[in-house]
Design a protein around this motif. Structure first.
Motif, PDB file in Angstrom:
ATOM      1  N   SER A  65       0.835  -1.196   0.000  1.00  0.00           N
ATOM      2  CA  SER A  65       0.000   0.000   0.000  1.00  0.00           C
ATOM      3  C   SER A  65       0.872   1.248   0.000  1.00  0.00           C
ATOM      4  CB  SER A  65      -0.917   0.010   1.229  1.00  0.00           C
ATOM      5  OG  SER A  65      -0.147   0.072   2.420  1.00  0.00           O
ATOM      6  N   SER A  66       0.240   2.365  -0.278  1.00  0.00           N
ATOM      7  CA  SER A  66       0.894   3.673  -0.209  1.00  0.00           C
ATOM      8  C   SER A  66      -0.069   4.633   0.473  1.00  0.00           C
ATOM      9  CB  SER A  66       1.262   4.169  -1.610  1.00  0.00           C
ATOM     10  OG  SER A  66       1.890   5.424  -1.549  1.00  0.00           O
ATOM     11  N   ASP A  67       0.373   5.202   1.594  1.00  0.00           N
ATOM     12  CA  ASP A  67      -0.506   6.066   2.408  1.00  0.00           C
ATOM     13  C   ASP A  67      -1.803   5.352   2.763  1.00  0.00           C
ATOM     14  OD1 ASP A  67       1.298   8.190   2.400  1.00  0.00           O
ATOM     15  OD2 ASP A  67       0.530   8.945   0.492  1.00  0.00           O
ATOM     16  N   GLY A  68      -1.703   4.057   3.024  1.00  0.00           N
ATOM     17  CA  GLY A  68      -2.860   3.276   3.434  1.00  0.00           C
ATOM     18  C   GLY A  68      -3.749   2.796   2.317  1.00  0.00           C
ATOM     19  N   VAL A  69      -3.450   3.181   1.077  1.00  0.00           N
ATOM     20  CA  VAL A  69      -4.264   2.778  -0.077  1.00  0.00           C
ATOM     21  C   VAL A  69      -3.616   1.564  -0.747  1.00  0.00           C
ATOM     22  CG1 VAL A  69      -5.193   3.475  -2.310  1.00  0.00           C
ATOM     23  CG2 VAL A  69      -5.029   5.146  -0.440  1.00  0.00           C
TER      24      VAL A  69
END
Length: 477
Positions: free
Chosen positions: A155-159
């Motif tokens: 993920s990236s920044d929770g996405v």
């Protein structure tokens, strides 16, 4: 479980990928109706023989895949999709314990949890992190207490950006994973697990297949397959490998890998021209080189066969791969004729050679001494390449690829040494993976049969032989 990662991880090119937060885990629950202990299928018995003979070096029996997550999907939807996957495919809810008498069986769980790691990285690092996780999964053999599926989310920044799935070969082969990946993508879009997907809802799972293979009809089928094995092995050359008996190096088993754009374009073009599977091109040329080095007119290989030839087997969510003997007479034939004969022989062998590995082992013990069977089974090919060829292959490779074109790509060829693992019955193991844009060929060999220089030299000779099969000038329209 696999070792926990550090705060930073290194991708396959040695570049450090920084995690933006501490790794965390998703606990994916599953619940289903059927559970219990069941015998192994024939395909599972075949893979178990590899697990037992290679232990603890069987990390290559895990297959990893990366799925790109659409921008509109959040982490809860990823969790739901993984849960749906476990609901539909009981093969992933399976473990492979060993009984007190040493016999393995498949244990299907009705409920439990899958632990999926989440690694959060910068957006630009997400794909590299997914590739790193693939490599980690592939480098660590499945343990018997594990479920037959591993999963991780990048993920990236929770996405969520990517999901990496790894299937234990005891439970699922790469052919069965095609439908699995299609279903997983549909689950991400919100389709329920009990809806009609890329395969029927009433799947024939490995436990069902094990029951079917215990019937009298299957026993007769196995007997025919074993008879084919005996007939083919009788045609194998007495000494299938060159330089047998020389002093081994340390470590004894060594692996060299070749990535060659020249091999890719040559193999695809030849396959398209002859209307054969690309794997048959590699197989036929390898057989020719082995026979030439041993001074024999024949070459015998144990070939990996998918055993997926009808609607039921194509959609079967389990492992069906087995080895099958293929003997080739390569004397007095053009390369093109050898390749065409190899394709036909491989298809006939795959159709005839599927059998119960336990019965096969018993028959081989009665027919051959251990030394004889080790020699006969020494040469193995496992080629996962595009095929069958035809219009698609020709459009990929382009028409009119010439020898000069392939030779210009030789400057891009790369060879590297990688660690080998001892496999007694696979003293020569040629494997290849690839698609329309890349080919990666490895050769693991016993240095008592092939010295390090000969292993690397064989790959170079294979590259040269494939290029020489191409025409010197474009064919006339």
């Amino acid at each position: 479980m696999w070792p926990q990662p550090p705060i930073g991880l290194t991708d396959r090119r040695g570049r450090v990928v920084r995690l933006t937060r501490e790794p965390r885990f998703l606990s994916i629950p599953f619940r289903a109706e059927r559970s219990g202990s069941f015998p192994l299928t024939w395909g599972q018995r075949w893979i178990w023989n590899l697990v037992a003979s290679r232990a603890p070096h069987y990390a290559d029996l895990g297959d990893s895949y990366t799925v790109t997550i659409p921008d509109t999907i959040d982490m809860s939807q990823v969790s739901s999709a993984l849960a749906a996957l476990l609901t539909r495919y009981e093969t992933f809810r399976t473990r492979f314990p060993v009984s007190a008498d040493g016999k393995p069986h498949q244990l299907i769980l009705a409920e439990g949890h899958l632990r999926a790691e989440v690694r959060d990285v910068a957006a630009d690092d997400a794909r590299s992190a997914a590739r790193t996780i693939e490599a980690e999964f592939n480098s660590l053999p499945f343990t018997l207490p594990e479920l037959s599926l591993r999963a991780a989310v990048v993920s990236s920044d929770g996405v969520p950006k990517f999901v990496v799935l790894c299937a234990f070969h005891m439970a699922m082969d790469c052919h069965g994973m095609v439908s699995v990946l299609d279903d997983f993508r549909s689950f991400l879009r919100g389709q329920p697990a009990n809806a009609e997907g890329s395969v029927p809802e009433n799947l024939t799972h490995p436990a069902d297949r094990a029951h079917k293979e215990s019937e009298a009809k299957s026993a007769r089928h196995s007997a025919r397959g074993i008879q084919f094995w005996e007939q083919e092995l009788a045609k194998f050359p007495d000494d299938p490998l060159p330089y047998a008996g020389q002093r081994p190096e340390s470590p004894r088993y060594k692996v060299f890998a070749m990535r060659s754009a020249a091999v890719r374009v040559a193999a695809l073009e030849i396959a398209a021209e002859l209307g054969v599977a690309t794997a048959s091109v590699i197989h036929g040329m390898a057989a020719t080189l082995i026979a030439k080095r041993t001074g024999s007119r024949n070459c015998g290989f144990i070939m990996a066969a998918s055993n997926r030839f009808d609607a039921d087997s194509v959609s079967y969510p389990g492992t069906l791969v087995q080895g099958v003997p293929v003997v080739l007479d390569v004397a007095d034939s053009t390369p093109q004729k050898v390749i065409s004969q190899t394709h036909r022989a491989g298809m006939l062998a795959a159709l005839a050679g599927y059998c119960d590995p336990n019965d096969l082992a018993d028959r081989l013990r009665k027919s051959y001494t251990p030394e004889e069977t080790r020699a006969l089974l020494a040469c193995v090919v496992n080629l996962q390449l595009p095929g069958p060829a035809g219009a698609a292959g020709r459009s990929t490779a382009g028409t009119g690829v010439t020898r000069a074109h392939a030779e210009r790509l030789l400057a891009e060829s790369r060879y590297e040494y990688v660690e080998g693992t001892p496999v007694e019955n696979e003293r020569f193991y040629l494997s290849a993976q690839g698609d329309s844009t890349d080919f990666f060929i490895t050769l693991r060999a016993d240095t008592a049969a092939l010295a390090s220089t000969d292993i690397a030299g064989f790959l170079r000779d294979l590259e040269r032989a494939l290029i020489d099969c191409l025409p010197e000038s474009p064919a006339a329209p």
